[in-house]
Design an enzyme around this catalytic site. Structure first.
Site, short mmCIF file in Angstrom:
data_model
loop_
_atom_site.label_atom_id
_atom_site.label_comp_id
_atom_site.label_asym_id
_atom_site.label_seq_id
_atom_site.Cartn_x
_atom_site.Cartn_y
_atom_site.Cartn_z
N ARG A 1 27.21 55.15 33.81
CA ARG A 1 27.72 56.50 33.60
C ARG A 1 28.81 56.86 34.62
O ARG A 1 29.69 57.66 34.36
CB ARG A 1 26.52 57.45 33.75
CG ARG A 1 26.76 58.87 33.38
CD ARG A 1 25.49 59.43 32.80
NE ARG A 1 25.19 60.76 33.28
CZ ARG A 1 24.16 61.49 32.87
NH1 ARG A 1 23.31 60.99 31.99
NH2 ARG A 1 23.94 62.70 33.33
N SER B 1 11.75 60.43 25.20
CA SER B 1 12.61 60.30 24.02
C SER B 1 13.04 58.86 23.76
O SER B 1 13.56 58.56 22.70
CB SER B 1 13.85 61.18 24.20
OG SER B 1 14.45 60.94 25.46
N GLY C 1 14.48 64.27 34.77
CA GLY C 1 15.16 64.21 36.07
C GLY C 1 15.78 65.52 36.51
O GLY C 1 16.02 65.72 37.70
N GLU C 2 16.01 66.44 35.59
CA GLU C 2 16.59 67.74 35.93
C GLU C 2 15.52 68.72 36.38
O GLU C 2 15.82 69.88 36.70
CB GLU C 2 17.36 68.30 34.73
CG GLU C 2 18.82 67.90 34.68
CD GLU C 2 19.07 66.40 34.62
OE1 GLU C 2 18.46 65.75 33.75
OE2 GLU C 2 19.84 65.87 35.43
N ASP D 1 25.46 63.71 39.21
CA ASP D 1 24.56 63.45 38.08
C ASP D 1 24.96 62.19 37.33
O ASP D 1 24.95 62.16 36.10
CB ASP D 1 24.49 64.65 37.12
CG ASP D 1 23.40 64.48 36.06
OD1 ASP D 1 22.34 63.91 36.41
OD2 ASP D 1 23.61 64.89 34.90
N ASN E 1 27.23 57.25 28.10
CA ASN E 1 25.96 57.94 28.22
C ASN E 1 24.87 57.15 27.50
O ASN E 1 24.76 55.94 27.66
CB ASN E 1 26.10 59.38 27.71
CG ASN E 1 25.02 60.30 28.26
OD1 ASN E 1 23.86 60.20 27.90
ND2 ASN E 1 25.38 61.20 29.18
CA CA Z 1 20.59 63.61 34.93
#
Ligand code: CA
Ligand code: CA
Length: 617
Positions: free
Chosen positions: A340, A175, A192-193, A317, A411
């Protein structure tokens, strides 16, 4: 002889026209200082999002008015997170569902549209968004949600090349806006998830053919490619099992999903990397390199020259993907990054030495600070979500309330840096989460978290805050609070202005020195994209895509409920100052029509300044 000479002259003239028409490496490296175009994501490869233009400034921005607007159309309006790029009077803007439009930058007239055909079963984590295109030669290049890269002819919209990056069925997607650096097209993967392997790839932008690949998980082999596409080993990233136990590095995540920045003076590309997989940190004791880090890659060799890890053995995360913006300070090239995890890092861009680190949000529970000598965080061990194997039934570890939430102190929305004020303008959020760990085993193409969570607001009156941050002192010079979480990027200009959008739908501008909001305009849907500015025919334009969406409505827990009234959309908005005695519209509408579209002198005063979303829950 005469005929030959005139032919030669014509050929030379044509060649120079062509030379102007195509985007070169030189033009890309100079992008930040050429206000007649916006060739790169970040308004320059350093990512400063600063414009030298000052036609629009604090004294006249109050009369900034729409020049045109363009709808992305389609049945499904989703998050619009892309920055447009502008060249030769044409604007290229990507939109939700991997679409791209070419528009006349002065009038908004549609030149062409390309709708990428997405397969069933794509697995984007955080809405069907796209974050923009790269320009190179006569191509416009962007990534798709099924992990392809597509290059189109800027004039016709015809596909010139299409390269598959990886299997979307394994959780790969893309993206980010591609980065052109040192003549190469650099991209990072998302996913990554899903336990994918994070990596940065370099390609020939004209053909899409691979030049090198650099994995961002310790233990994986880098590759380089010859002209025929034959791969040879190019060194392992790090050392196998040094910071990962067992086989976990084989499904380690660390996706550089937000793309990178580049500084031509250091020759290094800077990519931030996401969380280590799975989220449950107890089963992967160690630092888990190169997750939650900034990696500086020599674009010529494809080697990691230095890395800095913000969150070793991440358990929250805290993807460290945030943009690393380089700037000149006292003879040094430094980089700033608002992570983050809630800390702002100032790092020597040449060698990775940590110069400064301080919080840019008010509440951080996982660490008390960053040790400037070792560069490591001072963890608060009791605020790490607990180990499920230590619980009575082995199914749920001790739950903690953590700040920031996993959606982050910041973010995907890029900040801006002004060389005039020497301040960073950071779109930040104050929120927390309840988080706990659960047992998990890896299954290809399935979510690989081992954690449960609920995001919660921690303040009644605001979540978002645009903050002017001094990288030298760590002081917040000013802030503009916002009820909903900020999710759009920032731009600053030599006109002493800072522009940013809000989920409530406003594109607004503040005095860069004081933070006083001096203009705002309601775009009709939430803004989650960064604005840009450029000059054309002697006029300064400001543009932003409007369309609410992204991760907050999908993952925001209690905050998602708080902002549930926000409507989706998909519109490109462009603004400029009205001409003396005329209007701001770009086309040749007779002056008679002008009064209806001329902005009121004090437009900012006509709109409510503090719309509370909570009341309409
Ligand atoms: Ca993540
Ligand atoms: Ca430029």
């Amino acid at each position: 002889m005469k005929l030959k000479l005139s032919c030669l002259l014509i050929a030379t003239a044509l060649a120079s026209m062509t030379a102007q028409a195509v985007v070169t490496d030189k033009m890309i490296d100079a992008d930040a200082s050429t206000p007649g175009d916006v060739l790169t994501n970040g308004m320059g490869t350093q990512g400063q999002r600063y414009s030298t233009l000052k036609t629009i400034n604090t004294s006249n921005v109050g009369s900034l008015a729409p020049a045109w607007a363009f709808s992305f159309g389609g049945e499904k309006q989703r998050g619009q997170e892309a920055q447009p790029v502008i060249h030769n009077g044409k604007m290229f803007i990507t939109s939700s569902y991997s679409r791209i439009f070419a528009l006349d930058a002065a009038t908004g007239k549609k030149l062409w549209k390309y709708e990428y055909r997405l397969p069933e079963g794509i697995m984007p984590c955080c809405d069907v968004i796209n974050r923009g295109a790269a320009l190179y030669d006569n191509l416009v290049i962007y990534a798709t949600l099924d992990a392809h890269l597509v290059a189109l002819n800027q004039d016709t919209g015809e596909v010139v090349w299409n390269e598959k990056i990886d299997e979307y069925t394994a959780g790969y997607s893309m993206s980010a806006a591609p980065l052109i650096a040192g003549g190469l097209l650099l991209t990072g993967v998302s996913g990554g998830e899903f336990g994918i392997i994070g990596r940065v790839e370099a390609r020939d932008p004209k053909t899409g053919k691979m030049v090198w690949v650099r994995p961002t998980i310790e233990g994986h082999m880098g590759k380089k490619y010859d002209k025929d596409g034959n791969a040879t080993d190019n060194g392992i990233s790090g050392t196998v099992n040094k910071s990962w136990p067992g086989d976990l590095w084989k499904t380690g995540g660390a996706a550089p999903w937000l793309g990178g920045t580049y500084n031509a003076k250091t020759g290094l590309a800077y990519f931030g990397t996401g969380n280590p997989a799975p989220w449950n940190s107890h089963i992967r004791q160690g630092d888990n390199l190169f997750s939650c880090s900034t990696v500086a890659i020599d674009v010529k060799t494809g080697q990691i020259v230095w890395h800095y890890q913000g969150t070793p053995n991440d358990g929250w995360d805290f993807d460290g993907v945030n943009e690393f913006i380089t700037y000149d300070e006292g003879g040094k090239i430094l980089g700033g990054k608002a992570d983050r995890n809630g800390f702002f890092y100032v790092i020597d861009a040449k060698n990775g030495h940590l110069e400064n680190a301080f919080p840019f949000v008010k509440k951080i529970s996982w660490a008390t600070g960053i040790d400037l000598k070792t560069g490591r965080p001072n963890f608060v061990p009791e605020n790490r979500p607990g180990d499920p194997t230590a619980s009575a039934d082995g199914k749920k570890g001790a739950s903690v309330v953590a700040t920031p939430s996993f959606l982050g102190g910041k973010n995907q929305m890029p900040m801006a840096y002004s060389p005039d004020t020497k301040l960073f303008y950071v779109p930040s959020n104050e929120w927390g989460m309840e988080i706990w760990n659960e047992p998990i085993t890896f299954k290809k193409g399935a979510a690989y978290l081992g954690a449960g969570f609920t995001i919660k607001a921690i303040n009644e009156d605001y979540i978002g805050a645009l903050r002017a941050v001094d990288p030298k002192t760590g002081k917040i010079v000013w802030e503009a609070k916002n009820n909903a979480p900020l999710w759009g990027g920032v731009m600053t200009t030599a006109g002493n202005l800072v522009f940013w959008g809000t989920p409530e739908g406003y594109l607004q501008a503040a005095d860069a020195k004081t933070g006083k909001i001096v203009w705002k305009f309601q775009t009709g849907s939430g803004i989650v994209a960064p604005p840009v500015t450029w000059e054309q025919n002697g006029e300064q334009y400001v543009a932003v895509a409007s369309g609410w969406g992204g991760a907050v409505p999908l993952w925001g827990g209690e905050v998602a409920k708080r902002v549930a009234l926000l409507e989706q959309g998909g519109t490109m908005w462009v603004f400029k100052l009205p001409k003396a005695g005329g209007n701001a519209r770009a086309d040749s509408t007779p002056a008679v029509a002008s009064k209806s579209v001329t902005a009121p002198k004090h437009a900012a005063a006509l709109v409510p300044t503090n719309v509370s979303l909570k009341t309409v829950e």
